[in-house]
Design a protein around this motif. Structure first.
Motif, mmCIF file in Angstrom:
data_model
loop_
_atom_site.group_PDB
_atom_site.id
_atom_site.type_symbol
_atom_site.label_atom_id
_atom_site.label_comp_id
_atom_site.label_asym_id
_atom_site.label_seq_id
_atom_site.Cartn_x
_atom_site.Cartn_y
_atom_site.Cartn_z
ATOM 1 N N PRO A 47 12.118 103.525 -88.793
ATOM 2 C CA PRO A 47 12.172 102.375 -87.710
ATOM 3 C C PRO A 47 12.171 102.451 -86.510
ATOM 4 N N ILE A 56 21.094 108.408 -95.639
ATOM 5 C CA ILE A 56 21.814 108.660 -96.437
ATOM 6 C C ILE A 56 21.344 108.523 -97.566
ATOM 7 N N VAL A 59 18.200 106.667 -97.686
ATOM 8 C CA VAL A 59 17.398 105.078 -97.229
ATOM 9 C C VAL A 59 17.632 105.823 -95.604
ATOM 10 N N TYR A 61 18.571 104.975 -91.479
ATOM 11 C CA TYR A 61 19.512 104.128 -90.633
ATOM 12 C C TYR A 61 19.071 104.754 -89.068
ATOM 13 N N ASN A 62 19.433 103.681 -88.320
ATOM 14 C CA ASN A 62 18.223 104.239 -87.132
ATOM 15 C C ASN A 62 19.602 103.849 -86.272
ATOM 16 N N ILE A 67 24.704 104.713 -85.901
ATOM 17 C CA ILE A 67 25.421 105.563 -87.509
ATOM 18 C C ILE A 67 26.436 106.605 -87.071
ATOM 19 N N LEU B 83 27.944 100.411 -95.054
ATOM 20 C CA LEU B 83 26.586 100.781 -94.387
ATOM 21 C C LEU B 83 25.705 99.239 -94.205
ATOM 22 N N ILE B 86 26.518 99.045 -89.938
ATOM 23 C CA ILE B 86 25.502 100.512 -89.326
ATOM 24 C C ILE B 86 24.424 99.703 -89.321
ATOM 25 N N ARG B 87 24.007 98.775 -90.211
ATOM 26 C CA ARG B 87 22.226 97.682 -90.062
ATOM 27 C C ARG B 87 23.160 96.864 -89.075
ATOM 28 N N ALA B 90 23.206 98.594 -85.527
ATOM 29 C CA ALA B 90 21.967 98.918 -84.986
ATOM 30 C C ALA B 90 21.499 97.987 -84.741
ATOM 31 N N TYR B 125 9.886 93.799 -85.790
ATOM 32 C CA TYR B 125 10.149 94.758 -85.958
ATOM 33 C C TYR B 125 11.785 93.720 -86.473
#
Ligand SMILES: [Mg+2]
Ligand SMILES: [Mg+2]
Lengths: 194, 194
Positions: A47, A56, A59, A61-62, A67, B83, B86-87, B90, B125
Motif C-alpha cells: 500500500p 497483522i 492484513v 497496515y502501513n 502502527i 485496527l 491504525i487505519r 495511517a 490511493y
C-alpha cells in the motif's frame, strides 16, 4: 495473539521503532528484511509503495507511526494522561518531521551541512523538554523516548557525533538501551548494514 | 471543561482540522488569529517556533496532529477498534506527508507542477481506500475524513480542480461539510484570506 510480520529493508531506519516496540512487549514477530534488489518487484504490492508495513493476521497496515502507536498503546507507552498523550505524540511528530527532512539520499557533505544548520533547534528543544527528568514525558518511559533513540542512531550512522553537545539526550539513549527487553533485542538484532 | 485557545494564522491551513474538531464537539475555543506582521515577535515564545499551538488551561501544546488526536479521541472520531485506529492514523500521516511536501512558498507554476506529478498517487490511493463506502474507515466519520477535507481545501485554494478526476473523494468532502456542526462552523468562520 495476532500474528505479526514486519516488512522493511535490512536496516534500522523507520523500522527499528517497531522492532523496539515488539521486543519491549515480548511480542513474537517475523522480521522480514527486503533486499534493495527485490524492492522494485515488491513495491507495487505494498500500500502506497512504502516500507515499513506490518501484516497483522495477514492484513497489511502501513505508516510506521500509525502502527507504532497501536503497539505503544498495548504496551502502556503512550503517556499516562490525555495531556501526556498529546506531549508524547507531539515529540514523535517533531522528531519525525526532522527525520523526514534529513537528506538521506544526498551526499555525506549535504548530510553534515543539514545537521550543522538544522539540528541545534531540534536538539536544544528536546534537551529542554527532557530537563533533568529521566524520560521525556511523565515518570516512566514512553515510545517518544524509544523513537528518539532509534532516530538518533540513524542520524549517528551518517553524521557521527551529531548530538555530542547534548549529554542529557545521550544519557536518555543509554537509558532506553538499558531497558532489559530492548537490551536483549539490540544484542540479538542483525549488525548494522548502514 | 478546560479552556482552549487555538493560536494560528488567519487562514485555514494546519489550523482548520482543530477548528473542525472543536466545532464538531461543541467545545468553545478562542480562535486567536495572528497577523503575519506580529509573528516575528511572537515566534520566540512558541514551543519549537511553529503554529498552530493550543493553550489548554494556560499550558501550550504544539503539533497540530497531536492536539487533533486528543480532540478526536474525546469526540469518538479515532476509529472504533484498535485496527481501525491504525487505519485512521495511517491516512492522517499519509495526507500529512503530502501536505508537508507541497511547495507552499513556491510559485504558482511550481505548485501546479507538483500537483500534476505527485497528486495522482495520493488521490488514487485515497479513492481506492474509500471505495464505495461513505467514510474512509468503518461505518461512521473519523477525523481522517475531516483532515482530507481541510487539506484538500488548502490545496484547492492554490491549485483549483486538483481533485476533479476523483468524484468519490469530492463527494466525501461534501459529506464532511454537511455534518451539521461542521456546516455551522463553515457558515460562521472568517472568509478565506488565502
Ligand atoms: Mg508529521
Ligand atoms: Mg508524518
Amino acid at each position: 495473539m495476532p500474528s505479526y510480520k514486519l516488512i522493511y529493508f535490512n536496516l534500522e531506519g523507520r523500522g527499528e521503532i517497531l522492532r523496539y516496540l515488539f521486543s519491549y512487549s515480548n511480542i513474537d514477530f517475523e522480521d522480514r528484511r527486503v533486499e534493495f534488489a527485490d524492492w522494485p518487484a515488491l513495491k507495487p504490492t505494498i500500500p502506497y509503495g512504502q516500507l515499513p508495513v506490518v501484516e497483522i493476521d495477514g492484513v497489511i497496515y502501513n505508516q510506521s507511526l500509525a502502527i507504532g502507536r497501536y503497539l505503544a498503546k498495548k504496551a502502556g507507552l503512550t503517556g499516562k494522561s490525555e495531556l501526556d498523550e498529546i506531549r508524547v505524540d507531539a515529540l514523535i511528530d517533531t522528531i519525525d518531521d526532522f527525520f523526514s527532512k534529513f537528506p538521506w539520499m544526498d551526499t555525506e557533505k549535504a548530510k553534515k551541512e543539514f545537521m550543522e544548520k538544522s539540528s541545534p533547534q531540534l536538539l536544544a528543544y528536546l534537551e529542554k523538554t527532557l530537563g533533568n527528568n529521566p524520560w521525556f514525558v511523565g515518570d516512566s518511559a514512553t515510545w517518544a523516548d524509544f523513537f528518539w533513540d532509534t532516530c538518533a542512531d540513524s542520524f549517528e550512522s551518517y553524521v557521527p557525533g551529531f548530538a555530542k553537545d547534548y549529554p542529557k539526550l545521550l544519557a536518555l539513549k543509554e537509558r532506553v538501551k538499558a531497558i532489559p527487553t530492548i537490551a536483549a533485542w539490540i544484542k540479538k538484532r542483525p549488525k548494522k548494514s548502514q
